[in-house]
Design a protein around this motif. Structure first.
Motif, mmCIF file in Angstrom:
data_model
loop_
_atom_site.group_PDB
_atom_site.id
_atom_site.type_symbol
_atom_site.label_atom_id
_atom_site.label_comp_id
_atom_site.label_asym_id
_atom_site.label_seq_id
_atom_site.Cartn_x
_atom_site.Cartn_y
_atom_site.Cartn_z
ATOM 1 N N GLY A 218 0.795 -1.210 0.000
ATOM 2 C CA GLY A 218 0.000 0.000 0.000
ATOM 3 C C GLY A 218 0.830 1.264 0.000
ATOM 4 O O GLY A 218 1.378 1.648 1.054
ATOM 5 N N ILE A 281 -8.330 -6.663 2.361
ATOM 6 C CA ILE A 281 -8.147 -5.293 1.885
ATOM 7 C C ILE A 281 -9.465 -4.522 1.951
ATOM 8 O O ILE A 281 -9.504 -3.358 2.375
ATOM 9 N N ARG A 285 -9.748 -1.112 4.125
ATOM 10 C CA ARG A 285 -9.827 0.161 3.407
ATOM 11 C C ARG A 285 -10.685 1.203 4.127
ATOM 12 O O ARG A 285 -10.240 2.349 4.292
ATOM 13 N N ASP A 346 -10.417 4.395 -4.304
ATOM 14 C CA ASP A 346 -9.055 4.927 -4.149
ATOM 15 C C ASP A 346 -8.595 5.676 -5.395
ATOM 16 O O ASP A 346 -7.563 5.369 -5.989
#
Length: 389
Positions: A218, A281, A285, A346
């Motif tokens: 990340g 994930i 997030r 994102d």
């Protein structure tokens, strides 16, 4: 060779059929050298797959020679008769198999470049195997193929023969049933075809399948005016949230000399955690997203990295223009449009860090990349956006 021997149960026809494999593969390597190809993972995979193709033609030819031998033909006459009868079939099989890989040769983009050598290698192997099956295999059959109908066979031969006869009887019963109830057979065939079409339309697709490697990568990013000390505090806050997750085993984070950093998350062994890496994930997030002043772009590293450029995501939208003002005008609009698409998360842009101002990359990532359709935006012929991975 072992599989061929189990089914043929005789050494001479096994050798006659098996010799086609090394000769076809050797000829394929010569063809690869002539075409300027190299030995790599894709070409080796093509050679491995070609083994199944190159031995089929030789077995078909030998089976027909044996059939004529069982009818009382001499070895030379059986080879001539079998070659004359089955030659066109082998040619048609060879051309049909090669035609399957022709569309791959015309594929464009990354997939086309990756699979070009793969398709050509298999096509060359199939062509060479067809030539061997029409020349060398009949010659070997006419010289060395023996047929002794009254010969005594061993225990293993009789066991295998009994198993094959039982399998033939099962096939006979099922075939008779299918022909007797042909309407039901036809309905089942239509249902199978419809199910295939349905699965083709609904099954998720992708370029490289996602794998659970047990790691999460990340990149982190904050505002341009952030200090090093503040960036380190924000990165530590992200690491604390990730470390508190029940799927996480350890954390490594690094902060550069600007407003960016890197976060590596090592997950627990698969048997010790409930979620796979993609769902982990998705769970992390929103937790990290609640930390103000910093963004983390969590990714599942692909098993094969196609691009040599490090990005904040697996997919990028590239906006190009000869006018810097057009870049600053259309890139935010593109990002706003992408935020309205379900499955895209994102979203970020590297426009502020592009010194030349001629090319700006708008990067994105998605938990389900197959739901993203390529976008194209044109304005006065100056700005365009295309998907690439």
């Amino acid at each position: 060779m072992g599989v061929v021997f189990v089914f043929l149960r005789r050494l001479t026809p096994t050798v006659a059929a098996g010799v086609a494999v090394p000769l076809a593969l050797a000829g394929t390597c010569v063809g690869m050298w002539a075409l300027g190809f190299s030995i790599n993972n894709l070409s080796l995979m093509a050679l491995a797959i070609a083994v199944g193709f190159v031995v089929d033609d030789a077995i078909v030819m030998l089976e027909n020679i044996v059939r004529y031998r069982e009818l009382g033909y001499k070895r030379m006459d059986a080879a001539f008769a079998a070659s004359k009868e089955i030659g066109f079939t082998i040619v048609s099989m060879t051309i049909s198999l090669v035609a399957v890989f022709i569309p791959v040769l015309f594929m464009s983009g990354i997939i086309g470049r990756l699979l070009h050598e793969f398709a050509v290698t298999i096509a060359v192997a199939i062509l060479i195997s067809g030539f061997i099956s029409l020349t060398l295999t009949p010659m070997l059959g006419s010289r060395f193929l023996r047929f002794e109908p009254h010969a005594k066979h061993g225990f293993l031969y009789r066991v295998l023969e009994g198993a094959f006869n039982a399998l033939a009887k099962v096939y006979d019963v099922t075939l008779r049933g299918a022909l007797r109830f042909h309407y039901i057979t036809f309905v089942i065939a239509l249902a199978t075809l419809g199910g295939t079409v349905y699965l083709f339309l609904t099954m998720p697709t992708g370029f490289i399948p996602s794998q659970d490697s047990g790691y999460i990568f990340g990149p982190t990013q904050a505002g341009q005016d952030i200090s090093f000390e503040s960036m380190a505090k924000h990165a530590r806050a992200v690491a604390d949230v990730a470390l508190a997750d029940p799927n996480t085993e350890s954390i490594f984070t690094n902060v550069g000399d600007s407003n960016t950093g890197i976060l590596f998350i090592r997950l627990k062994p698969r048997k010790d955690r409930e979620l796979d890496v993609d769902h982990a994930i998705a769970q992390l997030r929103p937790k990290i997203g609640r930390i103000p002043g910093i963004m983390a772009f969590l990714q599942n590293p692909p098993p094969i990295s196609v691009s040599g450029q490090n990005n904040n995501s697996s997919y990028q939208m590239v906006v190009q223009s000869t006018s810097l003002q057009d870049i600053y005008t259309w890139a935010p609009r593109l990002m706003d449009a992408m935020r309205g698409i379900q499955g895209i998360v994102d979203i970020t842009s590297d426009i502020p860090w592009n010194e030349s101002g001629l090319v700006a990359h708008t990067t994105l990532t998605s938990p389900d990349a197959t739901s993203i359709d390529p976008l194209r935006i044109d304005a006065a012929g100056l700005v365009s956006a295309t998907m690439r991975s």
